[in-house]
Design a protein around this motif. Structure first.
Motif, PDB file in Angstrom:
ATOM      1  N   ARG A 112      14.011  -4.428  21.983  1.00 47.91           N
ATOM      2  CA  ARG A 112      13.282  -4.777  20.760  1.00 47.91           C
ATOM      3  C   ARG A 112      13.694  -6.181  20.333  1.00 47.91           C
ATOM      4  NH1 ARG A 112      10.555  -0.414  19.493  1.00 47.91           N
ATOM      5  NH2 ARG A 112      11.500   1.629  19.600  1.00 47.91           N
ATOM      6  N   VAL A 113      12.787  -6.880  19.710  1.00 52.23           N
ATOM      7  CA  VAL A 113      13.088  -8.208  19.200  1.00 52.23           C
ATOM      8  C   VAL A 113      13.229  -8.109  17.687  1.00 52.23           C
ATOM      9  CG1 VAL A 113      12.265 -10.580  18.941  1.00 52.23           C
ATOM     10  CG2 VAL A 113      11.882  -9.364  21.088  1.00 52.23           C
ATOM     11  N   VAL A 114      14.354  -8.614  17.172  1.00 55.24           N
ATOM     12  CA  VAL A 114      14.572  -8.676  15.731  1.00 55.24           C
ATOM     13  C   VAL A 114      14.689 -10.148  15.331  1.00 55.24           C
ATOM     14  CG1 VAL A 114      15.669  -6.407  15.594  1.00 55.24           C
ATOM     15  CG2 VAL A 114      17.071  -8.423  15.977  1.00 55.24           C
ATOM     16  N   HIS A 115      14.457 -10.417  14.075  1.00 54.73           N
ATOM     17  CA  HIS A 115      14.509 -11.788  13.538  1.00 54.73           C
ATOM     18  C   HIS A 115      15.576 -11.817  12.446  1.00 54.73           C
ATOM     19  CE1 HIS A 115      10.871 -12.746  15.795  1.00 54.73           C
ATOM     20  NE2 HIS A 115      10.485 -11.516  15.460  1.00 54.73           N
ATOM     21  N   PRO A 116      16.845 -11.983  12.834  1.00 49.00           N
ATOM     22  CA  PRO A 116      17.955 -11.805  11.899  1.00 49.00           C
ATOM     23  C   PRO A 116      18.039 -12.829  10.775  1.00 49.00           C
ATOM     24  CG  PRO A 116      18.749 -12.706  13.964  1.00 49.00           C
ATOM     25  CD  PRO A 116      17.312 -12.358  14.166  1.00 49.00           C
ATOM     26  N   MET A 117      17.380 -13.958  10.904  1.00 47.73           N
ATOM     27  CA  MET A 117      17.491 -14.987   9.862  1.00 47.73           C
ATOM     28  C   MET A 117      16.199 -15.167   9.076  1.00 47.73           C
ATOM     29  SD  MET A 117      20.605 -15.574  10.333  1.00 47.73           S
ATOM     30  CE  MET A 117      20.854 -16.809   9.096  1.00 47.73           C
ATOM     31  N   ALA A 118      15.250 -14.263   9.222  1.00 50.61           N
ATOM     32  CA  ALA A 118      13.955 -14.394   8.545  1.00 50.61           C
ATOM     33  C   ALA A 118      14.103 -14.462   7.029  1.00 50.61           C
ATOM     34  CB  ALA A 118      13.038 -13.234   8.940  1.00 50.61           C
ATOM     35  N   HIS A 119      15.152 -13.856   6.499  1.00 49.16           N
ATOM     36  CA  HIS A 119      15.358 -13.807   5.044  1.00 49.16           C
ATOM     37  C   HIS A 119      16.197 -14.977   4.520  1.00 49.16           C
ATOM     38  CE1 HIS A 119      19.045 -12.259   6.685  1.00 49.16           C
ATOM     39  NE2 HIS A 119      19.611 -12.335   5.502  1.00 49.16           N
ATOM     40  N   VAL A 120      16.655 -15.870   5.402  1.00 47.99           N
ATOM     41  CA  VAL A 120      17.524 -16.980   5.000  1.00 47.99           C
ATOM     42  C   VAL A 120      16.692 -18.263   4.940  1.00 47.99           C
ATOM     43  CG1 VAL A 120      19.600 -18.295   5.546  1.00 47.99           C
ATOM     44  CG2 VAL A 120      19.510 -15.839   6.057  1.00 47.99           C
ATOM     45  N   GLN A 172      14.144 -20.419  11.418  1.00 47.74           N
ATOM     46  CA  GLN A 172      14.289 -19.288  10.513  1.00 47.74           C
ATOM     47  C   GLN A 172      13.766 -18.007  11.150  1.00 47.74           C
ATOM     48  OE1 GLN A 172      12.609 -19.946   6.652  1.00 47.74           O
ATOM     49  NE2 GLN A 172      12.842 -17.827   6.019  1.00 47.74           N
ATOM     50  N   TYR A 173      12.815 -18.139  12.033  1.00 48.60           N
ATOM     51  CA  TYR A 173      12.158 -16.956  12.591  1.00 48.60           C
ATOM     52  C   TYR A 173      12.442 -16.745  14.081  1.00 48.60           C
ATOM     53  CZ  TYR A 173       9.843 -16.933   8.152  1.00 48.60           C
ATOM     54  OH  TYR A 173       9.599 -16.906   6.807  1.00 48.60           O
ATOM     55  N   PHE A 174      13.575 -17.279  14.557  1.00 49.26           N
ATOM     56  CA  PHE A 174      13.875 -17.076  15.970  1.00 49.26           C
ATOM     57  C   PHE A 174      14.148 -15.596  16.230  1.00 49.26           C
ATOM     58  CE2 PHE A 174      18.139 -17.559  14.264  1.00 49.26           C
ATOM     59  CZ  PHE A 174      18.911 -16.699  15.033  1.00 49.26           C
ATOM     60  N   GLY A 175      13.822 -15.145  17.425  1.00 47.83           N
ATOM     61  CA  GLY A 175      13.984 -13.743  17.776  1.00 47.83           C
ATOM     62  C   GLY A 175      15.189 -13.517  18.674  1.00 47.83           C
ATOM     63  N   VAL A 176      15.782 -12.350  18.529  1.00 47.84           N
ATOM     64  CA  VAL A 176      16.903 -11.926  19.362  1.00 47.84           C
ATOM     65  C   VAL A 176      16.530 -10.580  19.972  1.00 47.84           C
ATOM     66  CG1 VAL A 176      19.335 -11.249  19.387  1.00 47.84           C
ATOM     67  CG2 VAL A 176      18.574 -13.115  17.900  1.00 47.84           C
ATOM     68  N   SER A 177      16.669 -10.495  21.277  1.00 46.48           N
ATOM     69  CA  SER A 177      16.347  -9.248  21.963  1.00 46.48           C
ATOM     70  C   SER A 177      17.539  -8.297  21.891  1.00 46.48           C
ATOM     71  CB  SER A 177      15.992  -9.544  23.417  1.00 46.48           C
ATOM     72  OG  SER A 177      15.669  -8.355  24.089  1.00 46.48           O
ATOM     73  N   VAL A 178      17.281  -7.098  21.421  1.00 42.77           N
ATOM     74  CA  VAL A 178      18.311  -6.069  21.344  1.00 42.77           C
ATOM     75  C   VAL A 178      18.067  -5.121  22.515  1.00 42.77           C
ATOM     76  CG1 VAL A 178      19.271  -4.211  19.950  1.00 42.77           C
ATOM     77  CG2 VAL A 178      18.405  -6.286  18.850  1.00 42.77           C
ATOM     78  N   PRO A 179      19.103  -4.867  23.320  1.00 43.35           N
ATOM     79  CA  PRO A 179      18.880  -4.069  24.526  1.00 43.35           C
ATOM     80  C   PRO A 179      18.367  -2.663  24.242  1.00 43.35           C
ATOM     81  CG  PRO A 179      21.203  -4.691  24.297  1.00 43.35           C
ATOM     82  CD  PRO A 179      20.481  -5.240  23.125  1.00 43.35           C
ATOM     83  N   SER A 180      17.582  -2.206  25.172  1.00 47.42           N
ATOM     84  CA  SER A 180      17.100  -0.847  25.132  1.00 47.42           C
ATOM     85  C   SER A 180      17.136  -0.361  26.572  1.00 47.42           C
ATOM     86  CB  SER A 180      15.673  -0.813  24.600  1.00 47.42           C
ATOM     87  OG  SER A 180      15.181   0.489  24.580  1.00 47.42           O
ATOM     88  N   PRO A 181      17.620   0.757  26.895  1.00 44.16           N
ATOM     89  CA  PRO A 181      18.005   1.820  25.992  1.00 44.16           C
ATOM     90  C   PRO A 181      19.311   1.521  25.261  1.00 44.16           C
ATOM     91  CG  PRO A 181      18.547   2.431  28.234  1.00 44.16           C
ATOM     92  CD  PRO A 181      17.830   1.110  28.285  1.00 44.16           C
ATOM     93  N   HIS A 182      19.570   2.332  24.263  1.00 43.55           N
ATOM     94  CA  HIS A 182      20.773   2.185  23.453  1.00 43.55           C
ATOM     95  C   HIS A 182      22.007   2.384  24.334  1.00 43.55           C
ATOM     96  CE1 HIS A 182      23.743   2.977  20.336  1.00 43.55           C
ATOM     97  NE2 HIS A 182      22.897   2.396  19.494  1.00 43.55           N
ATOM     98  N   PRO A 183      23.048   1.534  24.182  1.00 46.05           N
ATOM     99  CA  PRO A 183      24.251   1.663  25.021  1.00 46.05           C
ATOM    100  C   PRO A 183      24.888   3.053  24.988  1.00 46.05           C
ATOM    101  CG  PRO A 183      24.299  -0.384  23.800  1.00 46.05           C
ATOM    102  CD  PRO A 183      23.113   0.392  23.298  1.00 46.05           C
ATOM    103  N   ALA A 184      24.852   3.746  23.845  1.00 46.24           N
ATOM    104  CA  ALA A 184      25.441   5.088  23.763  1.00 46.24           C
ATOM    105  C   ALA A 184      24.673   6.067  24.653  1.00 46.24           C
ATOM    106  CB  ALA A 184      25.459   5.580  22.318  1.00 46.24           C
TER     107      ALA A 184
END
Length: 167
Positions: free
Chosen positions: A3-11, A21-33
């Protein structure tokens, strides 16, 4: 996948460009657990008081193959208590991986240098496999915002020796 999240969209401050401000970061899937479970292993991340949770007799008392401390060992009220709690949570032959600065609270009485911490860990029965200095930006990669905290941190991998080898 992920999934891509935008962690600084609110800053809204200290942006060079709107796209920063709107750069995206890919969060791995599946979940590591999930991956760990499928491999018959466990992975745990718990918020709260680490010493109260993982001390002998605590609700989370367990021995792990590996403990990772990331920007963590300098956050406690008692370094030695932290070290003892982490130590009793690692199986013999297990690993303690650490990354972070030594940015102690002002009121902390015992503020050890990295050389002193290495001596304490060696006395506790650890051998260092790797130790290096790593340049890290605390919140994000340098250059994206006008202000970024940066640390020169220690990265270490230490193995807990069997009792007879460490005495």
């Amino acid at each position: 996948g992920g999934r891509v999240v935008h962690p600084m969209a609110h800053v809204y401050s200290e942006n060079w460009r709107l796209s920063d401000q709107y750069f995206g970061v890919s969060v791995p899937s599946p979940h590591p657990a999930k991956v760990a479970r499928e491999a018959g292993r466990t992975m745990k991340m718990v918020a709260g008081d680490m010493v109260a949770t993982y001390r002998k007799g605590g609700p989370g008392e367990k021995a792990f193959d590996c403990v990772v401390t990331c920007f963590f060992i300098d956050t406690g009220d008692d370094l030695i208590e932290y070290f003892k709690t982490i130590d009793q949570s690692i199986k013999e032959g297990g690993y303690w991986i650490n990354l972070g600065p030594l940015n102690y609270k002002k009121e902390l009485r015992l503020k050890l240098s990295w050389d002193e911490i290495k001596l304490v860990w060696e006395h506790m029965g650890y051998e260092f496999i790797e130790t290096s200095q790593v340049h890290t930006s605390y919140h994000m990669q340098a250059g994206i915002k006008m202000y970024t905290e940066r640390y020169d941190t220690v990265f270490s991998v230490a193995r807990k020796l069997p009792k007879q080898a460490s005495q």
